[in-house]
Design an enzyme around this catalytic site. Structure first.
Site, PDB file in Angstrom:
ATOM      1  N   TYR A  50       0.884  -1.321  -0.116  1.00  0.00           N
ATOM      2  CA  TYR A  50       0.026   0.203  -0.041  1.00  0.00           C
ATOM      3  C   TYR A  50       0.711   1.299  -0.095  1.00  0.00           C
ATOM      4  CZ  TYR A  50      -5.095  -0.335  -0.047  1.00  0.00           C
ATOM      5  OH  TYR A  50      -6.372  -0.559  -0.481  1.00  0.00           O
ATOM      6  N   GLU A  52      -0.350   4.852  -0.738  1.00  0.00           N
ATOM      7  CA  GLU A  52      -1.191   5.947  -1.126  1.00  0.00           C
ATOM      8  C   GLU A  52      -0.534   7.042  -0.878  1.00  0.00           C
ATOM      9  OE1 GLU A  52      -4.711   5.862   1.013  1.00  0.00           O
ATOM     10  OE2 GLU A  52      -5.740   4.359  -0.222  1.00  0.00           O
ATOM     11  N   ASP A 196      -4.447  12.680 -26.168  1.00  0.00           N
ATOM     12  CA  ASP A 196      -4.690  11.673 -25.747  1.00  0.00           C
ATOM     13  C   ASP A 196      -3.680  10.704 -26.638  1.00  0.00           C
ATOM     14  OD1 ASP A 196      -5.140   9.076 -25.179  1.00  0.00           O
ATOM     15  OD2 ASP A 196      -7.472   9.368 -24.792  1.00  0.00           O
ATOM     16  N   THR A 222      -1.828   5.686 -22.640  1.00  0.00           N
ATOM     17  CA  THR A 222      -1.616   4.394 -21.777  1.00  0.00           C
ATOM     18  C   THR A 222      -0.286   4.035 -21.688  1.00  0.00           C
ATOM     19  OG1 THR A 222      -2.085   3.273 -23.934  1.00  0.00           O
ATOM     20  CG2 THR A 222      -3.977   3.672 -22.709  1.00  0.00           C
ATOM     21  N   LYS A 225       0.378   0.231 -25.080  1.00  0.00           N
ATOM     22  CA  LYS A 225      -0.049   0.059 -26.720  1.00  0.00           C
ATOM     23  C   LYS A 225       1.360   0.038 -27.180  1.00  0.00           C
ATOM     24  CE  LYS A 225      -4.789   1.450 -26.000  1.00  0.00           C
ATOM     25  NZ  LYS A 225      -5.742   2.427 -25.948  1.00  0.00           N
ATOM     26  N   ARG A 231      -0.135  -2.886 -18.658  1.00  0.00           N
ATOM     27  CA  ARG A 231      -1.680  -2.287 -18.678  1.00  0.00           C
ATOM     28  C   ARG A 231      -1.515  -1.026 -17.734  1.00  0.00           C
ATOM     29  NH1 ARG A 231      -5.529  -3.420 -21.504  1.00  0.00           N
ATOM     30  NH2 ARG A 231      -4.280  -5.207 -22.302  1.00  0.00           N
TER      31      ARG A 231
HETATM   32  C1  PLP Z   1      -6.683   2.835 -25.255  1.00  0.00           C
HETATM   33  C2  PLP Z   1      -7.507   3.933 -25.194  1.00  0.00           C
HETATM   34  C3  PLP Z   1      -7.725   4.656 -24.051  1.00  0.00           C
HETATM   35  C4  PLP Z   1      -7.972   3.998 -22.617  1.00  0.00           C
HETATM   36  O1  PLP Z   1      -7.178   3.111 -22.060  1.00  0.00           O
HETATM   37  P1  PLP Z   1      -7.744   2.137 -21.119  1.00  0.00           P
HETATM   38  O2  PLP Z   1      -6.479   1.490 -20.583  1.00  0.00           O
HETATM   39  O3  PLP Z   1      -8.190   0.877 -21.973  1.00  0.00           O
HETATM   40  O4  PLP Z   1      -8.810   2.713 -20.113  1.00  0.00           O
HETATM   41  C5  PLP Z   1      -8.044   6.262 -24.021  1.00  0.00           C
HETATM   42  N1  PLP Z   1      -7.767   6.809 -24.883  1.00  0.00           N
HETATM   43  C6  PLP Z   1      -7.494   6.386 -26.002  1.00  0.00           C
HETATM   44  C7  PLP Z   1      -7.420   7.252 -27.386  1.00  0.00           C
HETATM   45  C8  PLP Z   1      -7.219   5.003 -26.495  1.00  0.00           C
HETATM   46  O5  PLP Z   1      -6.963   4.644 -27.496  1.00  0.00           O
END
Ligand code: PLP
Length: 431
Positions: A50, A52, A196, A222, A225, A231
């Protein structure tokens, strides 16, 4: 005692998943395969801790080592992206977006985002998502002729609705995100710009995709990817700035800088204890991305996607935007007379994993769709190059041309298996 002895049922499930990953072609654009080192950290004892708070300011004792790991994750991310500020705690990309939006906006504020069916994301204003429920989203679209963001529409909507923020980036946009052009719009209407970069983050870090850093007020991503980490999510700013609203943060009270507002929005605002095993695994992945091999890898991702795009075009497929600048292609199957759903299912039968995807101006529902999205990060991690991409496109083309021919599907399936055998994945993990 290990899993094999304590829970044979789950042990077998895990092994079946390892074999599935090894024996199929993973073309889902948002997926990748992490290294054994990332797996080791993500499966390690830091899951027990933990923590926080933030390094040096935790609500729990015993945090000296997780502090070291989180500091490394932050420092390496800053170096990768040339960012002054990072928060590596968001559990996912969606949490990163939630924290960023809630820091910069009040409930009911107007925001612009790319329509989901045109390549956006659930968290960019979908009515079934928190974003669409908390804020007043106005969607912009891609142009039907070019498949790229329609800036005439963006300008018109921005002047009409005076949004407090515009979000750029998405999940199925094959082209470079136009950060600079969006900056001109937000400058005129006095809005914040959020990028994003969940999809192209690894390419951005390697300089193969333009950087949002000089243009955007806040950047979310993220880590799993193209960045090939565990993740998770992350928030960044090129430069920290003074809190422009005199906003007060929960617990810490009056604060000077936006970074403090973001930190307190992530925790305690929307999350509790951070996933320290995942944060440490992010540090491992960022370390890998700082090595020269990652640039080679990322270049190959893009070369592979371009090679796939060419091969699809030469076989008469319609690609949204006519091609790709990145790791993904979006195929409009309308003229091929097959839906995205049917194509996805037929391809799954032969061991090729893709996802059905809405295409701009799609006449079909999100459960059926007219397109499929294909990405190269995962197969590139296995070591595949242009020759294999051409083979894969030929296999996909066969399946899409005769999705109901069982004979053809079983021939293709064995070809897929042969290809996978030549590029082994996680073989050492199967027991
Ligand atoms: C994959 C993705 C997310 C969210 O990711 P998660 O980890 O699945 O919540 C947010 N924005 C875009 C543009 C994405 O492609």
């Amino acid at each position: 005692m290990n899993l094999k002895d304590t829970d044979g049922e789950l042990f077998e499930i895990l092994n079946r998943e390892i074999r599935r990953e090894d024996e199929t072609l993973e073309l889902i654009a948002s997926e990748n395969f992490v290294s054994n080192s990332v797996l080791e950290m993500a499966g390690g004892v830091m899951t027990n801790k933990y923590a926080e708070g933030y390094p040096g300011k935790r609500y729990y004792g015993g945090c000296q080592f997780v502090d070291e790991a989180e500091n490394l994750a932050r420092d390496r991310a800053k170096q990768l992206f040339n960012a002054e500020y990072t928060n590596v705690q968001p559990h996912s990309g969606s949490q990163a977006n939630m924290a960023a939006l809630m820091t910069f906006l009040e409930n009911g504020d107007t925001v612009m985002g790319l329509d989901l069916a045109h390549g956006g994301h659930l968290t960019h204003g979908s009515p079934v998502n928190f974003s669409g429920q908390l804020f007043n989203f106005v969607s912009y679209h891609v142009h039907p002729d070019t498949g790229r963001v329609d800036f005439d529409e963006v300008w018109n909507l921005a002047r009409k609705y005076k949004p407090k923020m515009i979000i750029c980036g998405g999940s199925a946009y094959p082209r470079f995100i136009e950060f600079e052009q969006f900056r001109e719009v937000v400058d005129e209407v006095d809005a914040f710009l959020m990028a994003d970069i969940a999809h192209p983050a690894g390419l951005v870090a390697m300089g193969l995709h333009p950087s949002p850093i000089p243009y955007c007020d806040v950047i979310t991503t993220t880590t799993h990817k193209t960045l090939r980490g565990p993740r998770g999510g992350m928030i960044m700013m090129g430069e920290d700035r003074e809190n422009p609203w005199g906003k007060v943060a929960p617990k810490s009270g009056r604060v000077k800088m936006i970074s403090e507002l973001i930190d307190s929005m992530v925790m305690p605002g929307i999350q509790g204890g951070p996933l320290m095993h995942i944060i440490a695994a992010k540090a491992v992945a960022f370390g890998e991305a700082l090595k020269p091999e990652f640039l080679e890898y990322s270049r190959q991702i893009v070369d592979n996607a371009k090679s796939m795009a060419e091969e699809f075009l030469s076989r008469g497929y319609h690609l949204v935007s006519g091609g790709t600048d990145t790791h993904l292609v979006l195929i409009d199957l309308t003229e091929k007379g097959i839906t995205g759903k049917k194509a996805e299912n037929a391809l799954e039968k032969v061991g090729i994993t893709v996802n059905k995807n809405m295409v701009p101006f799609d006449q079909k529902s999100p459960f059926v769709t007219s397109g499929i999205r294909i990405g190269t990060p995962a197969v590139t991690t296995r070591g595949m190059k242009e020759d294999e991409m051409k083979t894969i496109v030929a296999l996909i083309d066969k399946v899409i041309s005769s999705p109901d021919s069982e004979d053809l599907l079983s021939t293709v399936m064995s070809e897929v298996l042969d290809l996978c055998r030549d590029f082994p994945l996680y073989r050492d993990l199967i027991s």
